[in-house]
Write a protein that holds these residues in place. Sequence first.
Motif, PDB file in Angstrom:
ATOM      1  N   VAL A   1       0.830  -1.206   0.000  1.00 28.76           N
ATOM      2  CA  VAL A   1       0.000   0.000   0.000  1.00 28.76           C
ATOM      3  C   VAL A   1       0.861   1.252   0.000  1.00 28.76           C
ATOM      4  CG1 VAL A   1      -1.552   1.348   1.468  1.00 28.76           C
ATOM      5  CG2 VAL A   1      -2.062  -1.038   0.997  1.00 28.76           C
ATOM      6  N   SER A   2       1.954   1.232   0.743  1.00 31.34           N
ATOM      7  CA  SER A   2       2.827   2.397   0.808  1.00 31.34           C
ATOM      8  C   SER A   2       3.582   2.647  -0.488  1.00 31.34           C
ATOM      9  CB  SER A   2       3.827   2.230   1.953  1.00 31.34           C
ATOM     10  OG  SER A   2       4.671   1.109   1.714  1.00 31.34           O
ATOM     11  N   CYS A   3       3.666   1.641  -1.355  1.00 33.17           N
ATOM     12  CA  CYS A   3       4.415   1.776  -2.609  1.00 33.17           C
ATOM     13  C   CYS A   3       3.512   1.927  -3.828  1.00 33.17           C
ATOM     14  CB  CYS A   3       5.337   0.570  -2.795  1.00 33.17           C
ATOM     15  SG  CYS A   3       6.615   0.413  -1.521  1.00 33.17           S
ATOM     16  N   MET A   4       2.206   2.113  -3.642  1.00 38.20           N
ATOM     17  CA  MET A   4       1.308   2.267  -4.783  1.00 38.20           C
ATOM     18  C   MET A   4       1.629   3.550  -5.540  1.00 38.20           C
ATOM     19  SD  MET A   4      -2.451   0.969  -3.453  1.00 38.20           S
ATOM     20  CE  MET A   4      -2.639   2.391  -2.398  1.00 38.20           C
TER      21      MET A   4
ATOM     22  N   ARG B   1      -9.561  -7.013  -5.547  1.00 38.09           N
ATOM     23  CA  ARG B   1      -9.621  -7.602  -6.896  1.00 38.09           C
ATOM     24  C   ARG B   1     -10.280  -6.612  -7.846  1.00 38.09           C
ATOM     25  NH1 ARG B   1     -11.395 -11.289  -3.227  1.00 38.09           N
ATOM     26  NH2 ARG B   1     -10.130 -13.170  -2.906  1.00 38.09           N
ATOM     27  N   LEU B   2      -9.557  -5.590  -8.219  1.00 40.40           N
ATOM     28  CA  LEU B   2     -10.084  -4.611  -9.159  1.00 40.40           C
ATOM     29  C   LEU B   2     -10.261  -5.241 -10.538  1.00 40.40           C
ATOM     30  CD1 LEU B   2      -8.168  -1.301  -8.339  1.00 40.40           C
ATOM     31  CD2 LEU B   2     -10.571  -1.806  -7.953  1.00 40.40           C
ATOM     32  N   GLY B   3     -11.466  -5.194 -11.059  1.00 43.58           N
ATOM     33  CA  GLY B   3     -11.744  -5.786 -12.359  1.00 43.58           C
ATOM     34  C   GLY B   3     -12.275  -7.198 -12.301  1.00 43.58           C
ATOM     35  N   GLY B   4     -12.533  -7.740 -11.125  1.00 40.24           N
ATOM     36  CA  GLY B   4     -13.064  -9.101 -11.018  1.00 40.24           C
ATOM     37  C   GLY B   4     -12.171  -9.996 -10.182  1.00 40.24           C
ATOM     38  N   PHE B   5     -12.440 -11.310 -10.256  1.00 39.01           N
ATOM     39  CA  PHE B   5     -11.731 -12.270  -9.411  1.00 39.01           C
ATOM     40  C   PHE B   5     -10.251 -12.369  -9.757  1.00 39.01           C
ATOM     41  CE2 PHE B   5     -16.149 -13.710  -9.112  1.00 39.01           C
ATOM     42  CZ  PHE B   5     -16.293 -13.759  -7.729  1.00 39.01           C
ATOM     43  N   ARG B   6      -9.882 -12.106 -10.981  1.00 38.22           N
ATOM     44  CA  ARG B   6      -8.486 -12.172 -11.392  1.00 38.22           C
ATOM     45  C   ARG B   6      -7.779 -10.831 -11.325  1.00 38.22           C
ATOM     46  NH1 ARG B   6      -8.644 -16.166 -16.762  1.00 38.22           N
ATOM     47  NH2 ARG B   6      -9.572 -17.976 -15.692  1.00 38.22           N
ATOM     48  N   GLY B   7      -8.436  -9.839 -10.786  1.00 34.57           N
ATOM     49  CA  GLY B   7      -7.844  -8.515 -10.707  1.00 34.57           C
ATOM     50  C   GLY B   7      -6.864  -8.398  -9.560  1.00 34.57           C
TER      51      GLY B   7
ATOM     52  N   GLY C   1      -5.946  -2.649  -5.415  1.00 36.91           N
ATOM     53  CA  GLY C   1      -5.611  -1.276  -5.752  1.00 36.91           C
ATOM     54  C   GLY C   1      -6.694  -0.312  -5.310  1.00 36.91           C
ATOM     55  N   LEU C   2      -6.411   0.968  -5.520  1.00 32.27           N
ATOM     56  CA  LEU C   2      -7.309   2.047  -5.128  1.00 32.27           C
ATOM     57  C   LEU C   2      -7.673   2.851  -6.360  1.00 32.27           C
ATOM     58  CD1 LEU C   2      -8.534   3.848  -2.739  1.00 32.27           C
ATOM     59  CD2 LEU C   2      -6.445   5.207  -2.987  1.00 32.27           C
ATOM     60  N   LEU C   3      -8.970   3.109  -6.546  1.00 35.76           N
ATOM     61  CA  LEU C   3      -9.468   3.977  -7.609  1.00 35.76           C
ATOM     62  C   LEU C   3      -9.887   5.304  -7.003  1.00 35.76           C
ATOM     63  CD1 LEU C   3     -11.619   1.524  -9.780  1.00 35.76           C
ATOM     64  CD2 LEU C   3      -9.406   2.513 -10.364  1.00 35.76           C
TER      65      LEU C   3
ATOM     66  N   TYR D   1      -8.171   7.926 -11.503  1.00 36.55           N
ATOM     67  CA  TYR D   1      -6.802   7.475 -11.264  1.00 36.55           C
ATOM     68  C   TYR D   1      -6.830   6.115 -10.597  1.00 36.55           C
ATOM     69  CZ  TYR D   1      -5.646  12.390 -12.083  1.00 36.55           C
ATOM     70  OH  TYR D   1      -5.518  13.643 -12.638  1.00 36.55           O
ATOM     71  N   CYS D   2      -5.772   5.353 -10.851  1.00 35.96           N
ATOM     72  CA  CYS D   2      -5.627   4.022 -10.281  1.00 35.96           C
ATOM     73  C   CYS D   2      -4.300   3.945  -9.530  1.00 35.96           C
ATOM     74  CB  CYS D   2      -5.697   2.945 -11.365  1.00 35.96           C
ATOM     75  SG  CYS D   2      -5.509   1.255 -10.733  1.00 35.96           S
ATOM     76  N   PHE D   3      -4.369   3.530  -8.277  1.00 34.83           N
ATOM     77  CA  PHE D   3      -3.188   3.260  -7.456  1.00 34.83           C
ATOM     78  C   PHE D   3      -3.126   1.759  -7.260  1.00 34.83           C
ATOM     79  CE2 PHE D   3      -4.493   7.515  -6.584  1.00 34.83           C
ATOM     80  CZ  PHE D   3      -3.351   8.227  -6.296  1.00 34.83           C
TER      81      PHE D   3
END
Length: 495
Positions: A151-154, A471-477, A480-482, A490-492
């Motif tokens: 999280v600190s390196c996003m 899981r951003l985008g589904g189970f295979r995601g 991350g943070l939007l 933005y996406c982190f």
Amino acid sequence: MHKSSWKSRRLGRRSQRQNPRFRQHSSSERCNTGTQQSPPDSDHDEEEAPSTSSSTAGSSSVPDLPGYYFDPEKNRYFRLLPGHNNCNPLTRESIQQKEMEHKRLQLLEEEDKQKKKITRMGFNAYSLLQKSKLGFLSVPSYCRLAHELRVSCMQRKKVQIHSSDPSALASDRFNLILADTNSDRLFTVNDVKVGGSKYGIISLRGLKTPTLRVHMHENLYFTNRKVNSVCWASLNHLDSHILLCLMGIAETPGCATLLPASLFVSSHPAGDRPGMLCSFRIPGAWSCAWSMNTQANNCFSTGLSRWVLVTNVVTGHRLSFGTSSDVLAQQFAVMTPLLFNGCRSGEIFAIDMRCRNEGKNWKATRLFHHSAVTSVQILQEEQCLMASDMAGTIKLWDLRTTKCVKQYEGHVNEYALLPLHVHEEEGIVVAVGQDCYTRIWSLHDAQLLRTIPSPHSTSRTNIPSVAFSSRLGGFRGAPGLLMAVQQDLYCFSYS
């Protein structure tokens, strides 16, 4: 004798004036006496230029004068003008805005330069791995600390949004975003430039690095009324509808609307039939929640001024519970038939749905904050509850003992209804303050892990809306943070 003495004195004075050594001595004496007599005059000089004395001590030791502002760059005081009707006024609000903007730009520059950040002293990727191999860290502790390190390196990356109407993307501003249960869709509320609000659903299936691209599906529903509260509703299947609480305007009363996700072009799953739009006349709703409990199936609740309404969508039957304050936040429990409510008075109480509204003892649990409660979140085992209020306080409550076990410091709020995001799988808590900073805490020990500044200028109308998922985008995601602010997304993502 008197004449001779007078003549000798006169000749002595003339010789002293003509002697250059005496003139130097007398001038030096005058300088010394001037320096010795300077303190009485120094007060007058300091009144004319008070910055001279404060510049040596630093801006932190400068006294605060009522009606004046000390500028550390120009090293002097300026008078604060009352109101905003003057030409080029210098007000306290403009000064605070300038300082906040300067601080935000500094933090953005530091984040761009510093790719690897340390949340805890002595913990990095190498030390975590070594401690885990030596048996100093258990598997849950290692996973939790590894998530905190990620999280600190996003890193912040801008997401490309594709739509059939590109002009609308450039003009419409994001008001809020809300991810569904599987985190493969985002429901968005956008403020339209001509006035009113427009809804949309963003598909996150294309959110993959290195090209972050998503598609905004157009909607068929438009309103010029303010949205007070939003949540996903599972009527036909999981997250089949969106529940909206709309504020009344003019002669049109407020209402709670169930908006089918199938109204959005190509946003519903394959084989899903278009749903019907259902609207319930519920004026003045502050909050809403959908029930996933089997004992309150197909039901949703709305928090009103001094009332709580629980409505069955299929039968139309309603239960009403009288309260002593406005209900600003709600959430249903899943394993127990309880509805938790947060009030403007600072009270948090649970309604036992089995008591209906005939009994008097329907309040199962009561907790108290010192300010208006803006968000309540029940943890998975339903033994703890997390709440935030308008004083910027975030507390973790033990529902068995009704005591606060942890408090999360740093959140900023004065009067806004700001949401709180709790993610137990990663062990983090996310909240956006009124100062437009996104803060991430450790759920385990309440330590502040990261403070993310807004990519745009800070103002009370540009507060970012965020959504965190494992899981951003589904189970295979990937986790991350939007972050949605103004017209940008933005996406982190985890590195």
